[in-house]
Design an enzyme around this catalytic site. Structure first.
Site, PDB file in Angstrom:
ATOM      1  CG  HIS A 188      24.424  19.910  74.895  1.00 45.16           C
ATOM      2  ND1 HIS A 188      25.679  20.473  74.992  1.00 45.16           N
ATOM      3  CD2 HIS A 188      24.148  19.400  76.118  1.00 45.16           C
ATOM      4  CE1 HIS A 188      26.141  20.301  76.227  1.00 45.16           C
ATOM      5  NE2 HIS A 188      25.237  19.653  76.914  1.00 45.16           N
ATOM      6  CD  GLU A 429      37.880  36.098  80.010  1.00 44.30           C
ATOM      7  OE1 GLU A 429      37.069  35.218  79.704  1.00 44.30           O
ATOM      8  OE2 GLU A 429      38.983  35.858  80.562  1.00 44.30           O
TER       9      GLU A 429
END
Length: 539
Positions: A188, A429
């Site tokens: 993060h 994908e």
């Protein structure tokens, strides 16, 4: 001069004083207590205070780095409410008759070790979150400062690692860059660094020696090099490189309002990827032609329960209105794999990347899917919305989706709720979708190639596993061949094809994308002008 090396997570040049940031190592003593109820109350009070602090951090992150990046502080709040964590702390206090600090510290160590031992790279990364919330609780219990590092002047931070809460509390105007000895490119904190436009290097081999504090450092976020006490030649070179970065950013601003057209006259659409309504400001600021990917799953990730039809409708409507007639492509719910939502109550999977996710969930739980589709079609009258569906592998899935859409339209008509017909597209994908793209193209209006997952599935490499980073090659010939095949099959069937994965912003491939006829590139808002520059320089 001493040179150190690390891994770049965000490019740029920073020159300034080094500021060593060491967390206060807390020696947690194990003390026997006679009043266990009081210790349990101390823990509960600390937990309440920690949650309140995280709410403040969320608001600060929201203002500085946007809703998507602020989400981590909501996640930390939820982790503090995790029953397994709470019960472990209370059980240690009860059964061992010990102080709350010892119970919290032991639980934090046990849980972080448990996450680190998992095979899944995403779950391994959550060990840092456990340590973060544990340290916050210990600071509160000990009466220690939890406000983070206060900077008196602009500096380059050097630390063992930085928790997201520590990063977001740093004053942005006084943070030139940061270096950590640990960390990962998918953490993060690394994501926040990229969002805050701060040069950052992780896994650096620099020592945390007191004599380094305050020394001049040149940080090269392009190469991962760190120069301590740079000599005149190196310093001059870094200053020149820094000035070039500044000039390039200023030059990019002159491209606002210009067409995305090559010197030979070929035009490509240049759109932006977003995760929430607040990101629209960045889309408009960077002059994107539309939104090529609105990740609607963040509406679910940010909610403690299923978002209602009206809640979703208002979000989609706001984006459509703010884009003032420019195209807004909204991807339907794409959770699963590394994006887990507790209230969906999904079973743990051995290999979630290959499991119950995205369109598979939507077709299995049509009541959830229909709620989102109703909201999307209701919002369609307020702008130019298009809808695309993730993780498609077969024509039969597309036909099922279209049947549900038909039901939704009939319901809206019966209720006299206005809507428009919209473009329908699918994400390419998987190798299966790429290989079947000639058949799939007959059923939809457009393709959007998700290169992150396409690379992962084509190469059989977990994209979140840091050990495989060196061979996770998005330029692999197999990946590029599949992309070219998809574009060719799209055009053969009269539909357009775009790219919305990370590869779309890779300017080393821009010329090739144009050569094979890619119609649209959707990138992060900050990359729009950079890609436009590359397009306009292509002959």
């Amino acid at each position: 001069m001493t040179k150190f090396k690390g891994e770049s997570v965000y490019s740029g040049i920073a020159i300034g004083k080094l500021c060593l940031y060491s967390k206060n190592e807390k020696k947690i003593e194990r003390n026997h207590v006679t009043d266990v109820e009081n210790e349990k109350k101390r823990f509960e009070d600390a937990k309440t205070e920690a949650i309140n602090q995280l709410k403040v951090l969320y608001d600060k992150a929201l203002a500085n780095v946007g809703e998507t990046n602020a989400l981590i502080f909501e996640v930390h709040q939820m982790m503090l409410e995790d029953l397994d964590y709470i019960e472990s702390v209370l059980n240690i206090i009860n059964t061992q008759g010990v102080n709350a600090e010892y119970a919290v510290g032991t639980t934090g160590d046990n849980f972080s070790a448990m996450f680190e031992a998992m095979d899944d790279a995403y779950m391994q990364g959550r060990a840092a979150d456990i340590r973060d919330i544990t340290e916050r609780l210990l600071n509160i219990l000990n009466g220690s400062n939890t406000d983070g590092l206060k900077l008196e002047e602009p500096v380059i931070i050097c630390a063992e690692d930085l928790a997201p809460s520590e990063t977001v509390q740093l004053e942005k105007d006084k943070l030139l860059g940061f270096v950590t000895r640990q960390g990962s490119a998918n953490s993060h904190t690394a994501i926040l660094a990229r969002t805050m436009d701060i040069p950052a290097v992780i896994q650096a081999n620099i020592e945390m020696l007191p004599e380094y504090n305050g020394k001049l450092v040149a940080l090269d976020g392009f190469t991962g090099n760190i120069y301590l006490d740079p000599d005149e030649e190196t310093l001059s070179e870094m200053k020149a490189k820094q000035q070039k970065c500044i000039e390039e950013k200023e030059l990019l601003q002159t491209l606002k309002g210009k067409e995305n057209v090559t010197q030979s006259g070929q035009v490509v659409q240049l759109y932006a990827n977003i995760g929430n309504t607040k990101d629209v400001a960045a889309v408009l600021k960077n002059d994107a032609g539309g939104i090529g990917l609105f990740r609607s799953e963040f509406l679910y990730l940010e909610s403690s329960d299923y978002p209602t039809e009206n809640e979703q409708f208002l979000k989609y409507k706001a984006v459509a209105e703010n884009m003032a007639g420019k195209k807004v492509i909204i991807r339907t719910l794409d959770i699963g794999a590394d994006k887990q939502v507790d209230y969906f109550e999904m079973e743990k999977e051995e290999n979630p990347a290959l499991g119950y996710r995205a369109i598979r969930i939507c077709l299995d739980r049509p009541e959830i899917f229909k709620t989102q589709l109703r909201a999307l079609y209701r919002a369609s009258v307020y702008g130019q919305i298009a809808i695309m569906f993730p993780m498609i592998i077969s024509v039969s899935e597309v036909l099922q989706v279209k049947e549900i859409i038909k039901e939704v339209k009939e319901e809206l008509k019966a209720q006299e709720i206005p809507f428009k017909d919209v473009e329908l597209g699918i994400m390419i994908e998987t190798p299966a979708a790429a290989i079947m793209s000639d058949e799939l193209a007959k059923e939809v209006d457009f393709f959007s190639i998700g290169t992150n997952d396409l690379t992962q599935y084509t190469l059989a490499i977990d994209r979140q596993n840091p050990k495989l980073g060196k061979i996770n090659d998005s330029h692999h010939p197999a990946v590029l061949r599949l992309i070219e095949m998809v574009v060719k099959n799209a055009h053969a069937n009269g539909i357009w094809a775009g790219i919305c994965g990370e590869l779309g912003a890779d300017t080393s491939l821009t010329e090739w994308f144009l050569k094979i006829g890619v119609d649209e590139l959707s990138v992060s808002p900050s990359m729009v002008l950079k890609v436009r520059k590359q397009v306009r320089e292509t002959k």
